[in-house]
Design a protein around this motif. Structure first.
Motif, PDB file in Angstrom:
ATOM      1  N   TRP A   1       0.836  -1.203   0.000  1.00  0.00           N
ATOM      2  CA  TRP A   1       0.000   0.000   0.000  1.00  0.00           C
ATOM      3  C   TRP A   1       0.870   1.252   0.000  1.00  0.00           C
ATOM      4  CZ3 TRP A   1      -0.925   4.225   3.170  1.00  0.00           C
ATOM      5  CH2 TRP A   1      -2.064   4.970   2.851  1.00  0.00           C
ATOM      6  N   VAL A   2       1.939   1.228   0.788  1.00  0.00           N
ATOM      7  CA  VAL A   2       2.856   2.362   0.848  1.00  0.00           C
ATOM      8  C   VAL A   2       3.567   2.532  -0.499  1.00  0.00           C
ATOM      9  CG1 VAL A   2       4.899   3.332   1.980  1.00  0.00           C
ATOM     10  CG2 VAL A   2       3.147   2.184   3.350  1.00  0.00           C
ATOM     11  N   ILE A   3       3.900   1.426  -1.146  1.00  0.00           N
ATOM     12  CA  ILE A   3       4.533   1.511  -2.468  1.00  0.00           C
ATOM     13  C   ILE A   3       3.655   2.319  -3.416  1.00  0.00           C
ATOM     14  CG2 ILE A   3       5.174   0.207  -4.548  1.00  0.00           C
ATOM     15  CD1 ILE A   3       6.177  -2.014  -2.680  1.00  0.00           C
ATOM     16  N   THR A   4       2.374   2.016  -3.443  1.00  0.00           N
ATOM     17  CA  THR A   4       1.456   2.745  -4.323  1.00  0.00           C
ATOM     18  C   THR A   4       1.476   4.234  -4.014  1.00  0.00           C
ATOM     19  OG1 THR A   4       0.050   0.791  -4.493  1.00  0.00           O
ATOM     20  CG2 THR A   4      -0.939   2.900  -5.102  1.00  0.00           C
ATOM     21  N   GLU A   5       1.415   4.569  -2.738  1.00  0.00           N
ATOM     22  CA  GLU A   5       1.441   5.982  -2.330  1.00  0.00           C
ATOM     23  C   GLU A   5       2.750   6.657  -2.733  1.00  0.00           C
ATOM     24  OE1 GLU A   5      -1.084   7.836  -0.735  1.00  0.00           O
ATOM     25  OE2 GLU A   5      -2.145   6.090  -1.499  1.00  0.00           O
ATOM     26  N   VAL A   6       3.849   5.979  -2.501  1.00  0.00           N
ATOM     27  CA  VAL A   6       5.164   6.542  -2.798  1.00  0.00           C
ATOM     28  C   VAL A   6       5.339   6.742  -4.306  1.00  0.00           C
ATOM     29  CG1 VAL A   6       7.639   5.984  -2.694  1.00  0.00           C
ATOM     30  CG2 VAL A   6       6.229   5.675  -0.690  1.00  0.00           C
ATOM     31  N   VAL A   7       4.913   5.768  -5.091  1.00  0.00           N
ATOM     32  CA  VAL A   7       5.008   5.882  -6.553  1.00  0.00           C
ATOM     33  C   VAL A   7       4.142   7.043  -7.039  1.00  0.00           C
ATOM     34  CG1 VAL A   7       4.414   4.739  -8.744  1.00  0.00           C
ATOM     35  CG2 VAL A   7       5.655   3.486  -6.967  1.00  0.00           C
ATOM     36  N   ASN A   8       2.923   7.145  -6.525  1.00  0.00           N
ATOM     37  CA  ASN A   8       2.025   8.229  -6.929  1.00  0.00           C
ATOM     38  C   ASN A   8       2.555   9.603  -6.566  1.00  0.00           C
ATOM     39  OD1 ASN A   8       0.224   6.426  -8.039  1.00  0.00           O
ATOM     40  ND2 ASN A   8      -1.086   6.357  -6.232  1.00  0.00           N
ATOM     41  N   LYS A   9       3.397   9.670  -5.570  1.00  0.00           N
ATOM     42  CA  LYS A   9       3.940  10.964  -5.124  1.00  0.00           C
ATOM     43  C   LYS A   9       5.294  11.283  -5.762  1.00  0.00           C
ATOM     44  CE  LYS A   9       1.302  11.242  -0.857  1.00  0.00           C
ATOM     45  NZ  LYS A   9       0.146  11.680  -1.549  1.00  0.00           N
ATOM     46  N   GLY A  10       5.736  10.444  -6.723  1.00  0.00           N
ATOM     47  CA  GLY A  10       6.932  10.769  -7.501  1.00  0.00           C
ATOM     48  C   GLY A  10       8.236  10.185  -7.017  1.00  0.00           C
ATOM     49  N   ALA A  11       8.197   9.081  -6.270  1.00  0.00           N
ATOM     50  CA  ALA A  11       9.427   8.497  -5.729  1.00  0.00           C
ATOM     51  C   ALA A  11      10.388   8.015  -6.810  1.00  0.00           C
ATOM     52  CB  ALA A  11       9.092   7.342  -4.782  1.00  0.00           C
ATOM     53  N   VAL A  12       9.857   7.437  -7.861  1.00  0.00           N
ATOM     54  CA  VAL A  12      10.729   6.916  -8.922  1.00  0.00           C
ATOM     55  C   VAL A  12      11.507   8.064  -9.562  1.00  0.00           C
ATOM     56  CG1 VAL A  12      10.780   5.783 -11.182  1.00  0.00           C
ATOM     57  CG2 VAL A  12       9.309   4.878  -9.369  1.00  0.00           C
ATOM     58  N   GLU A  13      10.794   9.106  -9.927  1.00  0.00           N
ATOM     59  CA  GLU A  13      11.438  10.250 -10.569  1.00  0.00           C
ATOM     60  C   GLU A  13      12.453  10.908  -9.630  1.00  0.00           C
ATOM     61  OE1 GLU A  13       7.230   9.894 -12.241  1.00  0.00           O
ATOM     62  OE2 GLU A  13       8.156   9.755 -10.262  1.00  0.00           O
ATOM     63  N   ARG A  14      12.076  11.047  -8.375  1.00  0.00           N
ATOM     64  CA  ARG A  14      12.947  11.682  -7.381  1.00  0.00           C
ATOM     65  C   ARG A  14      14.216  10.853  -7.175  1.00  0.00           C
ATOM     66  NH1 ARG A  14      14.000  16.463  -5.553  1.00  0.00           N
ATOM     67  NH2 ARG A  14      14.205  16.601  -3.329  1.00  0.00           N
ATOM     68  N   ALA A  15      14.064   9.533  -7.087  1.00  0.00           N
ATOM     69  CA  ALA A  15      15.224   8.658  -6.912  1.00  0.00           C
ATOM     70  C   ALA A  15      16.134   8.707  -8.138  1.00  0.00           C
ATOM     71  CB  ALA A  15      14.780   7.225  -6.623  1.00  0.00           C
ATOM     72  N   MET A  16      15.549   8.667  -9.326  1.00  0.00           N
ATOM     73  CA  MET A  16      16.361   8.717 -10.545  1.00  0.00           C
ATOM     74  C   MET A  16      17.068  10.060 -10.676  1.00  0.00           C
ATOM     75  SD  MET A  16      16.390   5.749 -11.915  1.00  0.00           S
ATOM     76  CE  MET A  16      17.258   6.151 -13.423  1.00  0.00           C
ATOM     77  N   ASP A  17      16.420  11.140 -10.287  1.00  0.00           N
ATOM     78  CA  ASP A  17      17.073  12.456 -10.297  1.00  0.00           C
ATOM     79  C   ASP A  17      18.260  12.468  -9.341  1.00  0.00           C
ATOM     80  OD1 ASP A  17      15.238  13.413 -12.124  1.00  0.00           O
ATOM     81  OD2 ASP A  17      14.097  14.585 -10.655  1.00  0.00           O
ATOM     82  N   GLY A  18      18.069  11.899  -8.157  1.00  0.00           N
ATOM     83  CA  GLY A  18      19.155  11.834  -7.182  1.00  0.00           C
ATOM     84  C   GLY A  18      20.321  11.003  -7.669  1.00  0.00           C
ATOM     85  N   ILE A  19      20.028   9.904  -8.339  1.00  0.00           N
ATOM     86  CA  ILE A  19      21.080   9.051  -8.886  1.00  0.00           C
ATOM     87  C   ILE A  19      21.828   9.802  -9.992  1.00  0.00           C
ATOM     88  CG2 ILE A  19      21.515   6.961 -10.244  1.00  0.00           C
ATOM     89  CD1 ILE A  19      19.128   5.703  -8.647  1.00  0.00           C
ATOM     90  N   ARG A  20      21.081  10.463 -10.850  1.00  0.00           N
ATOM     91  CA  ARG A  20      21.684  11.206 -11.964  1.00  0.00           C
ATOM     92  C   ARG A  20      22.555  12.351 -11.461  1.00  0.00           C
ATOM     93  NH1 ARG A  20      17.453  14.346 -14.500  1.00  0.00           N
ATOM     94  NH2 ARG A  20      18.034  15.748 -12.837  1.00  0.00           N
TER      95      ARG A  20
END
Length: 163
Positions: free
Chosen positions: A62-81
């Motif tokens: 359930w938390v995964i869904t919330e985190v994904v909807n709030k932009g976690a993937v994009e934020r993590a990829m930006d941090g990695i980049r």
């Protein structure tokens, strides 16, 4: 005040270290996740505490869904980049957790967008060229999760990408 923020993030990280703490924080996900995502881009220990808390919290679907909807993937990829903020291994651990859900896979594959597959290409590049190598081990887990989904396999195997 930075000292108060740092201490608060340290407490949140500590709470996420156990099931009881995660369960209590789960009820505050709506307010907590945006603050944690914002903190992973900061310099110093704040980003580490925030990223660790997100990694621990994203064992819950359930938390995964919330985190994904709030932009976690994009934020993590930006941090990695950008290479600033949270340590790369924690950002990749977060991505490994969120890509266990279909919603996370679709976002990381950038399905239907102009740059579809860009994040996947970046992860492959990190896995093969990232130094020190141990920092990038979780990229393999992310790629494994991605290729379990049909969209992930399509993006991964697309000959135009030269992967």
């Amino acid at each position: 005040n930075q000292a108060v923020r740092t201490q608060a993030l340290e407490i949140i990280q500590g709470l996420t270290g156990g099931d009881d703490g995660c369960e209590k924080l789960r009820t505050k996900t709506n307010e907590l996740v945006p603050k944690l995502l914002n903190a992973i881009g900061r310099e110093g220990v704040e980003s580490k505490y925030a990223a660790t808390a997100l990694v621990n919290l994203t064992h819950d679907p359930w938390v995964i869904t919330e985190v994904v909807n709030k932009g976690a993937v994009e934020r993590a990829m930006d941090g990695i980049r950008d290479g600033d903020g949270a340590p790369v291994n924690l950002l990749l651990s977060l991505l490994a957790n969120v890509t266990t859900a279909e919603s996370g896979v679709h976002v990381i594959c950038q399905e239907g967008k102009a740059l579809e597959g860009f994040y996947v290409s970046k992860l492959i590049q990190l896995l093969t060229t990232g130094k020190p190598e141990e920092e990038y081990d979780h990229a393999a887990s992310v790629l494994t999760n991605i290729t379990r989904d049909p969209i992930g396999r399509r993006v991964f195997l697309d000959p135009k990408r030269g992967l």
